[in-house]
Design a protein around this motif. Structure first.
Motif, PDB file in Angstrom:
ATOM      1  N   UNK A   1       7.234  16.006  -0.319  1.00  0.00           N
ATOM      2  CA  UNK A   1       7.112  15.042  -1.594  1.00  0.00           C
ATOM      3  C   UNK A   1       7.805  13.729  -1.256  1.00  0.00           C
ATOM      4  N   UNK A   2       6.928  12.577  -1.249  1.00  0.00           N
ATOM      5  CA  UNK A   2       7.789  11.239  -0.966  1.00  0.00           C
ATOM      6  C   UNK A   2       8.292  10.689  -2.211  1.00  0.00           C
ATOM      7  N   UNK A   3       7.801  11.220  -3.424  1.00  0.00           N
ATOM      8  CA  UNK A   3       8.693  10.591  -4.712  1.00  0.00           C
ATOM      9  C   UNK A   3      10.312  10.864  -4.620  1.00  0.00           C
TER      10      UNK A   3
ATOM     11  N   UNK B   1       1.035  18.665   5.532  1.00  0.00           N
ATOM     12  CA  UNK B   1       1.195  18.625   6.880  1.00  0.00           C
ATOM     13  C   UNK B   1       2.042  17.433   7.375  1.00  0.00           C
ATOM     14  N   UNK B   2       3.027  17.426   6.800  1.00  0.00           N
ATOM     15  CA  UNK B   2       3.974  16.305   6.589  1.00  0.00           C
ATOM     16  C   UNK B   2       5.652  16.927   6.475  1.00  0.00           C
ATOM     17  N   UNK B   3       6.463  15.940   6.636  1.00  0.00           N
ATOM     18  CA  UNK B   3       7.864  16.354   6.450  1.00  0.00           C
ATOM     19  C   UNK B   3       8.486  16.951   7.698  1.00  0.00           C
ATOM     20  N   UNK B   4       9.984  17.183   7.521  1.00  0.00           N
ATOM     21  CA  UNK B   4      10.679  17.852   8.520  1.00  0.00           C
ATOM     22  C   UNK B   4      10.321  19.140   9.080  1.00  0.00           C
ATOM     23  N   UNK B   5       9.544  19.820   8.246  1.00  0.00           N
ATOM     24  CA  UNK B   5       8.989  21.122   8.676  1.00  0.00           C
ATOM     25  C   UNK B   5       7.571  21.280   8.770  1.00  0.00           C
TER      26      UNK B   5
END
Length: 202
Positions: free
Chosen positions: A164-166, A155-159
């Motif tokens: 993946x924060x790495x 439930x994150x990111x542009x979409x």
């Protein structure tokens, strides 16, 4: 008549036999020495014990995600909202970097539509009566980024799918790579419906 040179046309001598026997013993000894190193590359007993995993989908509320272990790998079981399904369906496989479903429940090379990524793909094939809304809402995926294997955040990111924060890979609500270095969509393991609400992964 002159005798033939020594060693020509004669049966193997005792010395030849000793050489052959010693070489054979060395080869067998080497194999015994290497076996423990070869054997340790087999899957561990605890990994084999979880070669299949059963999940009750009724335990996963709408908008929530459960992470289970399958063959020693974290696996996402996501109950998507109607809005998340609609967002995924707005994007066709020709609009994303990886147009392959990466779904082991389908024939190789199936396109990455939301229907081919969701539990729609497994629910019909199993012959088990499963609510159509439940099948379209659920998505089951291996929880490893296809770049270097990190575990993306849900439930994150542009979409609003997984991020993946790495290294900055963004996946949509169907687990398809949309932006970043990951080359493939999140992979979908084989699974079957055992009942209207229970699946077996593997």
């Amino acid at each position: 008549m002159n005798p033939s040179p020594e060693g020509h046309g004669q049966e193997p001598s005792r010395r030849d036999f000793i050489y052959i026997a010693a070489g054979g013993a060395a080869a067998i000894g080497g194999a015994f020495l290497l076996w423990p190193f070869i054997d340790q590359m087999n899957p561990a007993a605890d990994t084999l014990a979880v070669s299949t995993t059963e999940v009750n989908l009724a335990d996963v509320a709408e908008g929530e995600q459960l992470t289970v272990m399958y063959q020693g790998k974290p696996t996402f079981v996501r109950h998507r909202t109607a809005e998340e399904v609609a967002a995924a369906r707005e994007t066709g496989p020709n609009q994303i970097p990886d147009g392959d479903s990466r779904n082991l429940n389908l024939v190789e090379g199936s396109d990455a539509t939301d229907q081919h990524r969701s539990a729609m793909a497994a629910g019909v094939r199993d012959g088990v009566e499963v609510d159509a809304t439940l099948r379209e809402r659920f998505i089951i995926m291996l929880a490893n980024c296809t770049h270097l294997g990190c575990v993306p955040v849900g439930q994150s990111g542009d979409y609003h799918g997984w991020y993946c924060p790495c290294h900055g890979s963004h996946y949509d609500t169907a687990g398809r790579i949309r932006r970043g270095p990951a080359p493939e969509n999140l992979h979908i393991p084989p699974y079957t419906f055992l009942s209207g609400t229970t699946i077996r992964i593997g």
